[in-house]
Design an enzyme around this catalytic site. Structure first.
Site, PDB file in Angstrom:
ATOM      1  N   GLU A  75      36.120  49.043  31.653  1.00 50.75           N
ATOM      2  CA  GLU A  75      37.588  49.092  31.719  1.00 50.75           C
ATOM      3  C   GLU A  75      38.200  47.743  31.367  1.00 50.75           C
ATOM      4  O   GLU A  75      39.155  47.653  30.601  1.00 50.75           O
ATOM      5  CB  GLU A  75      38.047  49.481  33.133  1.00 50.75           C
ATOM      6  CG  GLU A  75      37.669  50.881  33.550  1.00 50.75           C
ATOM      7  CD  GLU A  75      36.317  50.954  34.266  1.00 50.75           C
ATOM      8  OE1 GLU A  75      35.390  50.219  33.863  1.00 50.75           O
ATOM      9  OE2 GLU A  75      36.204  51.743  35.208  1.00 50.75           O
ATOM     10  N   CYS A 112      36.279  50.347  39.463  1.00 46.13           N
ATOM     11  CA  CYS A 112      35.949  49.521  40.630  1.00 46.13           C
ATOM     12  C   CYS A 112      37.203  48.781  41.110  1.00 46.13           C
ATOM     13  O   CYS A 112      38.244  48.773  40.442  1.00 46.13           O
ATOM     14  CB  CYS A 112      34.836  48.525  40.284  1.00 46.13           C
ATOM     15  SG  CYS A 112      35.411  47.076  39.363  1.00 46.13           S
ATOM     16  N   CYS A 115      38.721  46.192  38.660  1.00 45.82           N
ATOM     17  CA  CYS A 115      39.419  46.822  37.528  1.00 45.82           C
ATOM     18  C   CYS A 115      40.742  47.429  37.990  1.00 45.82           C
ATOM     19  O   CYS A 115      41.729  47.419  37.246  1.00 45.82           O
ATOM     20  CB  CYS A 115      38.534  47.887  36.879  1.00 45.82           C
ATOM     21  SG  CYS A 115      37.121  47.173  35.989  1.00 45.82           S
TER      22      CYS A 115
END
Ligand code: THU
Length: 164
Positions: A75, A112, A115
């Protein structure tokens, strides 16, 4: 003391229920990018695709390192590249998908915490919510509209200012 209940809204698509076409297209780009992942340590290969307001799709995959914390998630690879290639262009959506070496990733892959914080910063900056499409291999996909659904009580730039 009181308990505050915070609601998050998650769209769920399963059992052949079709995703909207633009989501499907972005997801296909994320899936294609999985093959570019460098993940010899975790064996968990992630692809992300970012849709920009200028119509461009920018992809990224996770890049690991023998010094583990030096690696980066798919990401952030995609989001940081998007803003360096097209600075100031709004991020409208991001799709995430993964494949593991040893098992089927049959749950939607959610970003996560780090991110999520990066997505929060981008939303604050552009003052526009990001659609986050999280794909699982069996077709079960979750979608949220706006990072507050993944990061309630978030820290942001506002919190750095003294309240008047
Ligand atoms: N990873 C991502 O790229 N995105 C996620 O949303 C979850 C985790 C990567 C980081 C690491 O390379 C591997 O997956 C295992 O955590």
């Amino acid at each position: 003391m009181k308990i505050r209940k915070i609601q998050i809204n998650v769209e769920e698509f399963s059992g052949g229920e079709p995703l909207p076409d633009p989501d499907k297209k972005l997801l296909a780009a994320a899936q294609q990018t999985i093959s570019t992942s460098y993940a010899p340590y975790s064996g968990f290969h992630v692809g992300a695709a970012v849709y920009l307001a200028n119509g461009q799709i920018i992809t990224g995959s996770n890049q690991e390192n023998a010094a583990y914390p030096s690696g980066l998630c798919a990401e952030r690879v995609a989001l940081f590249y998007a803003n360096s290639r097209y600075p100031g262009i709004e991020v409208e959506a991001i799709a995430i998908s993964a494949r593991a070496d040893n098992f089927a990733v049959d749950y939607p892959v959610a970003p996560c915490g780090a991110c999520r914080q990066v997505l929060a910063e981008i939303e604050m900056r552009q003052k526009k919510k990001i659609r986050i499409i999280m794909h699982g291999q069996n077709g079960f996909t979750q979608v949220v509209n706006g990072i507050e659904n993944l990061l309630p009580l978030m820290f942001s730039e506002e919190k750095l200012k003294r309240s008047k």
